[in-house]
Design a protein around this motif. Structure first.
Motif, PDB file in Angstrom:
ATOM      1  N   LYS B  30       0.889  -1.310   0.044  1.00 32.05           N
ATOM      2  CA  LYS B  30      -0.124  -0.003  -0.007  1.00 32.05           C
ATOM      3  C   LYS B  30       0.746   1.181  -0.057  1.00 32.05           C
ATOM      4  N   VAL B  31       1.806   1.047   1.012  1.00 25.88           N
ATOM      5  CA  VAL B  31       2.773   2.444   0.845  1.00 25.88           C
ATOM      6  C   VAL B  31       3.252   2.665  -0.249  1.00 25.88           C
ATOM      7  N   PHE B  32       3.885   1.668  -1.095  1.00 26.13           N
ATOM      8  CA  PHE B  32       4.613   1.720  -2.202  1.00 26.13           C
ATOM      9  C   PHE B  32       3.772   2.230  -3.101  1.00 26.13           C
ATOM     10  N   THR B  33       2.441   1.727  -3.370  1.00 24.61           N
ATOM     11  CA  THR B  33       1.243   2.234  -4.443  1.00 24.61           C
ATOM     12  C   THR B  33       1.089   3.624  -4.294  1.00 24.61           C
ATOM     13  N   ILE B  34       0.921   3.997  -3.011  1.00 23.75           N
ATOM     14  CA  ILE B  34       0.505   5.440  -2.589  1.00 23.75           C
ATOM     15  C   ILE B  34       1.588   6.486  -3.113  1.00 23.75           C
ATOM     16  N   ALA B  35       2.816   5.880  -2.831  1.00 25.07           N
ATOM     17  CA  ALA B  35       4.057   6.639  -2.891  1.00 25.07           C
ATOM     18  C   ALA B  35       4.443   6.765  -4.580  1.00 25.07           C
ATOM     19  N   PHE B  36       3.837   5.588  -5.451  1.00 16.80           N
ATOM     20  CA  PHE B  36       4.094   5.621  -6.613  1.00 16.80           C
ATOM     21  C   PHE B  36       3.054   6.302  -7.356  1.00 16.80           C
ATOM     22  N   ALA B  37       1.858   6.543  -6.845  1.00 18.53           N
ATOM     23  CA  ALA B  37       0.725   7.249  -7.408  1.00 18.53           C
ATOM     24  C   ALA B  37       1.104   8.810  -7.317  1.00 18.53           C
ATOM     25  N   LEU B  38       1.561   9.089  -6.311  1.00 21.52           N
ATOM     26  CA  LEU B  38       1.878  10.492  -6.081  1.00 21.52           C
ATOM     27  C   LEU B  38       3.266  10.914  -6.981  1.00 21.52           C
TER      28      LEU B  38
END
Lengths: 160, 203, 166
Positions: B30-38
């Motif tokens: 989840k943390v990776f996905t959010i960071a990536f989305a940003l």
């Protein structure tokens, strides 16, 4: 808790530099030690212990206490040469029923010297590294309930 | 028995490294996905994700448990990502919801026809996923962020308000604008694509 | 053909999310009844939500995070301050294999102590033996009056100063 012992080398050098050397710019700023004190009540009457104390309870298996309860946890910051008084019973300021923590000094090897005082009971000075812990055990419960207190004292941080 | 977040955090605070590792494993994706989305860059997203967990570990002793652990982790991740974005360039992609561009609703039903409306269908064609990811990348970070939190995390408006520290009314309007913009962008992409790339069913 | 955006569109978005109150939802349903445009918009919202969710999940799934937790734990370990060698005044060595052994108590003395006003910061989460047992040593120790003190070590080597004679 698994903690690999790392070689002292550079890390210690840096730690010593950070803690030990007098820094002209920061000379005026007093150093502060952050100390965690937990207050645990141990009693001989059987009962359910606080699950957070499981590790604690296992280590104290050779004592004859059956039940452990976490009464309070404090995180205090104390300036060098100053003293902080922690009441041994939450919410009560009964005269003499406290643990007084004095930040004596930072030693040459970077350890922190703390004086721990339970008035009329115990006066001890200990030397702790960061994350080092010592337990004071045995003082009576101030309110007179049966059992005794255990007080793990942990050095959490030192700031310059 | 799997421990809840708060129990794991307490164990971490008592020095249990394995408990912290369990938290990392629980939330790394989840943390990776959010960071990536940003930040829209995989390498940077990995760095940010690592930094976020490190920072959390450093501040664990101060975590009081009055907000959820994940909210706290999310905020740290997001702040790191935003710092990274600011450092990159004068990122001036922030769009005010109220001002800016005129919204026109173009061809209602277009998006659902092209994407498909079958909720049972759990597969999205690779090309379509790529288009959507690209479109998401074109949104201002505020809009990207709220869409990710809503659609990936399934956060309610209440939770979004709390996490983003904005009023619930702003949540509603920001989501609306994010979606409208997203649909407009998709319309541009998908409008030019031959019909056979559309994974959707006819609406 | 383009249609102007109405305030109702924002509510449609919230309605698709299931975030309108029952009364608001009911009002909206009545307002859009038989309105093909509004219904198309709702379909768009739902399709987009679903597509976004799947896309984002795929982004997460595709990432190779196999060594991630290891990397984080390694960094944590690397950033820990190294423990300095202990300078011990009292060296305790186990004479028997029991997890706890007793060492002789230090000299007893009488001291006067005065409690100092409170200076506390905040209520913490328990640390409870979080630290490294090797990182503690006793410099000096005295007890009052009828109290005695014995030094123990727990099974993991944590030092306990135990007072008796309550």
């Amino acid at each position: 808790m698994r903690r690999t012992l790392t070689t002292i080398g550079i890390s210690l050098g840096l730690a010593l530099w950070a803690l030990g050397l007098p820094h002209a710019a920061k000379a005026a700023e007093p150093r502060r030690a952050t100390v965690a004190v937990d207050i645990v009540r141990a009693s001989k009457t059987p009962g359910r212990s606080d699950p957070r104390l499981e590790k604690f309870r296992m280590q104290l298996a050779d004592f004859s206490f059956k039940k452990y309860k976490l009464l309070d946890s404090r995180l205090v910051t104390v300036e060098e040469k100053k003293t902080v008084s922690i009441p041994l019973e939450k919410g009560r300021k009964l005269r003499g029923k406290s643990l007084d923590v004095t930040f004596v000094k930072v030693e040459k090897d970077g350890k922190v010297r703390l004086r721990l005082l339970i008035p009329e009971v115990l006066d001890t000075t200990v030397s702790l590294s960061l994350d080092g812990v010592v337990i004071l055990g045995g003082p009576a419960i101030p309110s007179g309930k049966n059992g005794v207190l255990f007080l793990p004292v942990t050095l959490v941080n030192v700031s310059s | 028995m799997e421990l809840d977040d708060l129990s794991l955090v307490r164990r971490c605070q008592a020095g249990d490294d394995q408990a912290f590792r369990a938290l990392v494993l629980r939330y790394q994706r989840k943390v990776f996905t959010i960071a990536f989305a940003l930040v829209k860059d995989r390498e940077e997203a990995m760095d940010i994700a690592q930094d976020a967990f490190l920072r959390v570990h450093q501040r664990l002793h101060a975590f009081k448990g009055d907000s959820s652990f994940y909210t706290w982790l999310y905020r740290i991740t997001r702040n790191l990502a935003i710092d990274r974005l600011r450092a990159r360039k004068g990122d001036s992609q922030e769009l005010d919801e109220a001002a800016g561009w005129e919204l026109e609703r173009i061809d209602p039903g277009f998006v659902s026809r092209r994407l498909g409306t079958n909720p049972q269908r759990g597969v999205l064609r690779k090309e379509l996923a790529e288009q959507i990811a690209r479109a998401l990348g074109e949104l201002p970070e505020k809009h990207r962020e709220i869409l990710v939190l809503r659609e990936l995390e399934g956060m309610s408006y209440e939770e979004l308000a709390q996490t983003l520290d904005i009023p619930k009314g702003t949540v509603m309007s920001r989501l609306f604008h994010a979606r409208a913009k997203m649909q407009a962008i998709l319309r541009e992409y998908l409008g030019n694509e031959p019909l056979d790339l559309a994974a959707g069913e006819e609406g | 053909m383009s249609h102007p955006i109405r305030d109702i569109d924002e509510r449609l978005s919230a309605y698709a999310d299931g975030e309108l109150s029952p009364e608001e939802a009911e009002d909206l349903r009545r307002a859009i009844e038989g309105d093909p445009v509004a219904e198309a918009i709702l379909r768009d919202h739902r399709a987009l939500s679903e597509a976004l969710r799947l896309t984002l999940e795929e982004v997460g799934e595709e990432a190779d995070l196999s060594g991630f937790a290891d990397a984080v734990m390694a960094r944590i370990e690397a950033e820990r301050p190294a423990p300095a060698k202990a300078r011990r005044w009292f060296e305790w060595r186990g004479r028997k294999r029991a997890p706890i052994f007793a060492a002789a108590a230090a000299a007893l003395a009488t001291l006067v102590v005065v409690a100092v006003p409170l200076f506390e910061e905040e209520s913490a989460r328990p640390m409870l033996l979080a630290g490294d047992p090797a990182d503690a040593s006793i410099v000096s120790m005295s007890t009052f009056g009828g109290h005695g003190a014995t030094v123990f070590k727990t099974s993991e080597g944590t030092t306990i100063i135990y007072v008796t004679g309550n």
